[in-house]
Design a protein around this motif. Structure first.
Motif, PDB file in Angstrom:
ATOM      1  N   PRO A   1       7.024  17.597  -2.499  1.00  0.00           N
ATOM      2  CA  PRO A   1       6.187  16.434  -2.193  1.00  0.00           C
ATOM      3  C   PRO A   1       5.493  16.564  -0.844  1.00  0.00           C
ATOM      4  N   PRO A   2       4.284  16.004  -0.738  1.00  0.00           N
ATOM      5  CA  PRO A   2       3.631  15.937   0.571  1.00  0.00           C
ATOM      6  C   PRO A   2       4.215  14.789   1.382  1.00  0.00           C
ATOM      7  N   VAL A   3       3.891  14.747   2.626  1.00  0.00           N
ATOM      8  CA  VAL A   3       4.198  13.599   3.480  1.00  0.00           C
ATOM      9  C   VAL A   3       2.921  12.791   3.632  1.00  0.00           C
ATOM     10  N   VAL A   4       3.010  11.476   3.435  1.00  0.00           N
ATOM     11  CA  VAL A   4       1.872  10.575   3.621  1.00  0.00           C
ATOM     12  C   VAL A   4       2.262   9.565   4.688  1.00  0.00           C
TER      13      VAL A   4
ATOM     14  N   TYR B   1       0.844  -1.202   0.000  1.00  0.00           N
ATOM     15  CA  TYR B   1       0.000   0.000   0.000  1.00  0.00           C
ATOM     16  C   TYR B   1       0.877   1.250   0.000  1.00  0.00           C
ATOM     17  N   ARG B   2       1.891   1.241   0.858  1.00  0.00           N
ATOM     18  CA  ARG B   2       2.810   2.376   0.931  1.00  0.00           C
ATOM     19  C   ARG B   2       3.549   2.553  -0.391  1.00  0.00           C
ATOM     20  N   GLU B   3       4.017   1.453  -0.967  1.00  0.00           N
ATOM     21  CA  GLU B   3       4.764   1.549  -2.217  1.00  0.00           C
ATOM     22  C   GLU B   3       3.892   2.062  -3.354  1.00  0.00           C
ATOM     23  N   ASP B   4       2.618   1.652  -3.381  1.00  0.00           N
ATOM     24  CA  ASP B   4       1.726   2.131  -4.437  1.00  0.00           C
ATOM     25  C   ASP B   4       1.439   3.621  -4.297  1.00  0.00           C
ATOM     26  N   VAL B   5       1.338   4.103  -3.056  1.00  0.00           N
ATOM     27  CA  VAL B   5       1.183   5.548  -2.854  1.00  0.00           C
ATOM     28  C   VAL B   5       2.441   6.272  -3.321  1.00  0.00           C
ATOM     29  N   GLU B   6       3.607   5.728  -2.979  1.00  0.00           N
ATOM     30  CA  GLU B   6       4.867   6.319  -3.444  1.00  0.00           C
ATOM     31  C   GLU B   6       4.883   6.422  -4.967  1.00  0.00           C
ATOM     32  N   GLY B   7       4.486   5.328  -5.640  1.00  0.00           N
ATOM     33  CA  GLY B   7       4.486   5.322  -7.089  1.00  0.00           C
ATOM     34  C   GLY B   7       3.537   6.351  -7.664  1.00  0.00           C
ATOM     35  N   ALA B   8       2.362   6.493  -7.063  1.00  0.00           N
ATOM     36  CA  ALA B   8       1.394   7.486  -7.535  1.00  0.00           C
ATOM     37  C   ALA B   8       1.945   8.898  -7.372  1.00  0.00           C
ATOM     38  N   LEU B   9       2.612   9.171  -6.253  1.00  0.00           N
ATOM     39  CA  LEU B   9       3.186  10.491  -6.036  1.00  0.00           C
ATOM     40  C   LEU B   9       4.253  10.808  -7.084  1.00  0.00           C
ATOM     41  N   ARG B  10       5.044   9.806  -7.437  1.00  0.00           N
ATOM     42  CA  ARG B  10       6.067  10.034  -8.464  1.00  0.00           C
ATOM     43  C   ARG B  10       5.421  10.328  -9.820  1.00  0.00           C
ATOM     44  N   ARG B  11       4.362   9.587 -10.135  1.00  0.00           N
ATOM     45  CA  ARG B  11       3.730   9.773 -11.441  1.00  0.00           C
ATOM     46  C   ARG B  11       3.106  11.149 -11.590  1.00  0.00           C
ATOM     47  N   ILE B  12       2.518  11.658 -10.511  1.00  0.00           N
ATOM     48  CA  ILE B  12       1.857  12.965 -10.654  1.00  0.00           C
ATOM     49  C   ILE B  12       2.843  14.112 -10.461  1.00  0.00           C
TER      50      ILE B  12
ATOM     51  N   ARG C   1      12.847   9.489   2.192  1.00  0.00           N
ATOM     52  CA  ARG C   1      13.808  10.234   3.014  1.00  0.00           C
ATOM     53  C   ARG C   1      14.143   9.500   4.306  1.00  0.00           C
ATOM     54  N   GLY C   2      14.310   8.192   4.213  1.00  0.00           N
ATOM     55  CA  GLY C   2      14.709   7.431   5.384  1.00  0.00           C
ATOM     56  C   GLY C   2      13.604   7.158   6.363  1.00  0.00           C
ATOM     57  N   ARG C   3      12.360   7.442   5.985  1.00  0.00           N
ATOM     58  CA  ARG C   3      11.267   7.170   6.901  1.00  0.00           C
ATOM     59  C   ARG C   3      11.009   5.662   6.958  1.00  0.00           C
ATOM     60  N   THR C   4      10.221   5.249   7.942  1.00  0.00           N
ATOM     61  CA  THR C   4       9.982   3.829   8.115  1.00  0.00           C
ATOM     62  C   THR C   4       8.942   3.330   7.132  1.00  0.00           C
ATOM     63  N   ALA C   5       8.711   2.006   7.187  1.00  0.00           N
ATOM     64  CA  ALA C   5       7.868   1.357   6.181  1.00  0.00           C
ATOM     65  C   ALA C   5       6.425   1.802   6.220  1.00  0.00           C
ATOM     66  N   CYS C   6       5.995   2.459   7.264  1.00  0.00           N
ATOM     67  CA  CYS C   6       4.617   2.934   7.321  1.00  0.00           C
ATOM     68  C   CYS C   6       4.529   4.420   7.037  1.00  0.00           C
ATOM     69  N   THR C   7       5.557   4.995   6.475  1.00  0.00           N
ATOM     70  CA  THR C   7       5.551   6.411   6.149  1.00  0.00           C
ATOM     71  C   THR C   7       5.991   6.581   4.699  1.00  0.00           C
ATOM     72  N   SER C   8       5.349   7.482   3.993  1.00  0.00           N
ATOM     73  CA  SER C   8       5.701   7.736   2.600  1.00  0.00           C
ATOM     74  C   SER C   8       5.917   9.215   2.361  1.00  0.00           C
ATOM     75  N   SER C   9       6.725   9.530   1.370  1.00  0.00           N
ATOM     76  CA  SER C   9       6.758  10.895   0.848  1.00  0.00           C
ATOM     77  C   SER C   9       6.995  10.799  -0.623  1.00  0.00           C
ATOM     78  N   GLY C  10       6.763  11.862  -1.306  1.00  0.00           N
ATOM     79  CA  GLY C  10       6.967  11.857  -2.746  1.00  0.00           C
ATOM     80  C   GLY C  10       8.434  12.038  -3.086  1.00  0.00           C
ATOM     81  N   PRO C  11       8.725  12.181  -4.386  1.00  0.00           N
ATOM     82  CA  PRO C  11      10.104  12.396  -4.819  1.00  0.00           C
ATOM     83  C   PRO C  11      10.665  13.685  -4.241  1.00  0.00           C
ATOM     84  N   ALA C  12      11.971  13.692  -4.088  1.00  0.00           N
ATOM     85  CA  ALA C  12      12.615  14.879  -3.514  1.00  0.00           C
ATOM     86  C   ALA C  12      12.348  16.111  -4.360  1.00  0.00           C
ATOM     87  N   ALA C  13      12.197  17.224  -3.725  1.00  0.00           N
ATOM     88  CA  ALA C  13      11.907  18.475  -4.461  1.00  0.00           C
ATOM     89  C   ALA C  13      13.101  18.870  -5.304  1.00  0.00           C
TER      90      ALA C  13
END
Length: 384
Positions: free
Chosen positions: A144-147, A128-139, A372-384
């Motif tokens: 990036p926001p923090v999820v 779930y986290r990885e799919d959110v990461e992928g969506a953030l990269r695509r858009i 950015r080194g967050r744990t497996a239950c945290t997501s962020s988008g690509p680096a600004a």
């Protein structure tokens, strides 16, 4: 159990689900998207497509998610929390990309993700986290926001209550149809996963947190409580699996629910309740695998059969989800909880942020934690 009634610092809640087709033309494209990269033969996809087509090509999961969003909205409104809730799917409309683009338009900077998966394993947590990461990269949302996601909730009081009540009601239906109440067996059903994923699930070096162990921990509380409410000394039960897929040579968790029903019949059982405790709400794995296939197996074996309800929008379950979100917000604000997080099992409470290396796709995977080194239950988008 936690301070305040605010979801600050979160600007929105993102309910993330699996998704499902909404008509016959959607079925094969949906299944091909789900199977992408998983070496599932086209013949198997066509076979599964017939399950959907038997229901008009419509999975119940989307309507159940709309109902859950509505119930969560009402519960948060009751508590005076006006944070918006949006819904996005991993595999069909509304896609995560669509949901996140909508949040970008609202200027959301920090988002709380609530997956419709109660247990921790790769396909139920990290993916779930990885799919959110992928969506953030695509858009390309920049900056990036923090999820951040809520912790898993198989051990929440509301999930327990919803499933206990469903099992009690199922047993009473079987009894009203002529079964002896004290001779009804219970099959606790969850989605099968590959054995390699099972060994990589939960927290590293803690086998008591693996996928099957989570279900077993819930069962140790759930089954005695159902027996107590029914006035029974004990209930005979087993943890069983459904909906395996993937290449035939890859071992998955067993026994399959249909195999288990055969064992029950051979042992002289009269009646069985199938309780889908591995599923938050009805979708095809429930309405076909259990309501059609398993029921046909039971009928052929001469077993009286009933399927318990999923947690769905049970009021206690919805309250627990709201509690979970408010708890996560309090932690994000740096506030100390005034009591330990609620957990009804001897494993919990689960960590607010999963430990590095948790919920791998297969045992021994080496993963660089995203965001950015967050744990497996945290997501962020690509680096600004």
């Amino acid at each position: 159990m936690f301070p305040g009634t605010s979801l600050r610092p979160y600007d929105a809640v993102l309910l993330v689900s699996f998704g499902g087709p909404e008509g016959p033309d959607d079925v094969l494209p949906f299944l091909r998207r789900v199977a992408d990269g998983r070496a599932i033969p086209e013949s198997r996809l066509e076979e599964v497509s017939r399950h959907y087509l038997a229901f008009g090509g419509v999975s119940p999961i989307n309507s159940r998610n709309r109902a859950l969003v509505s119930s969560l909205r009402a519960e948060l409104d009751r508590r005076g929390v006006d944070t918006p809730i949006v819904w996005g799917n991993r595999n069909w409309h509304p896609f995560l990309d669509e949901a996140l683009l909508g949040l970008a338009g609202r200027g959301a900077r920090r988002i709380l993700m609530l997956p419709t998966s109660a247990y921790a394993c790769y396909s139920g947590c990290r993916q779930y986290r990885e799919d959110v990461e992928g969506a953030l990269r695509r858009i390309g949302w920049t900056p990036p926001p923090v999820v951040e996601r809520t912790r898993v909730y198989f051990d929440s009081p509301g999930f327990l209550e919803a499933n206990v009540q469903a099992i009690v009601e199922s047993f009473l239906r079987l009894a009203s149809a002529g079964a002896d109440l004290d001779r009804i067996d219970l099959a606790l059903v969850t989605h099968s996963i590959p054995l390699a994923m099972e060994r990589g699930s939960g927290e590293p070096d803690r086998p008591e947190t693996r996928y099957t162990a989570q279900h077993e921990a819930l069962a140790r509380v759930l089954v005695p409580e159902a027996a107590r409410r029914l006035g029974l000394r004990r209930i005979r039960y087993g943890l069983v699996f459904c909906s395996r897929s993937g290449p035939p040579h890859a071992p998955w968790l067993e026994p399959d629910v249909n195999e288990y029903l055969g064992r029950l019949a051979a042992s002289g059982a009269q009646a069985v309740c199938c309780a889908p405790i591995g599923f938050v709400s009805d979708h095809m794995e429930v309405v076909y695998d259990l309501d059609v296939e398993a029921k046909a197996t039971a009928d052929g074996l001469g077993l009286s059969y009933d399927r318990a309800a999923t947690a769905g929008t049970h009021p206690a379950f919805v309250r627990s989800l709201a509690d979970l979100m408010l708890e996560r917000a309090a932690v994000a604000r740096g506030e100390a909880l005034d009591a330990p997080p609620a957990s009804i099992t001897d494993i919990g409470p689960w960590h607010e942020e999963c430990r590095p290396g948790a919920c791998l796709e297969r045992e021994g995977d080496v993963r660089v934690e995203a965001g950015r080194g967050r744990t497996a239950c945290t997501s962020s988008g690509p680096a600004a």
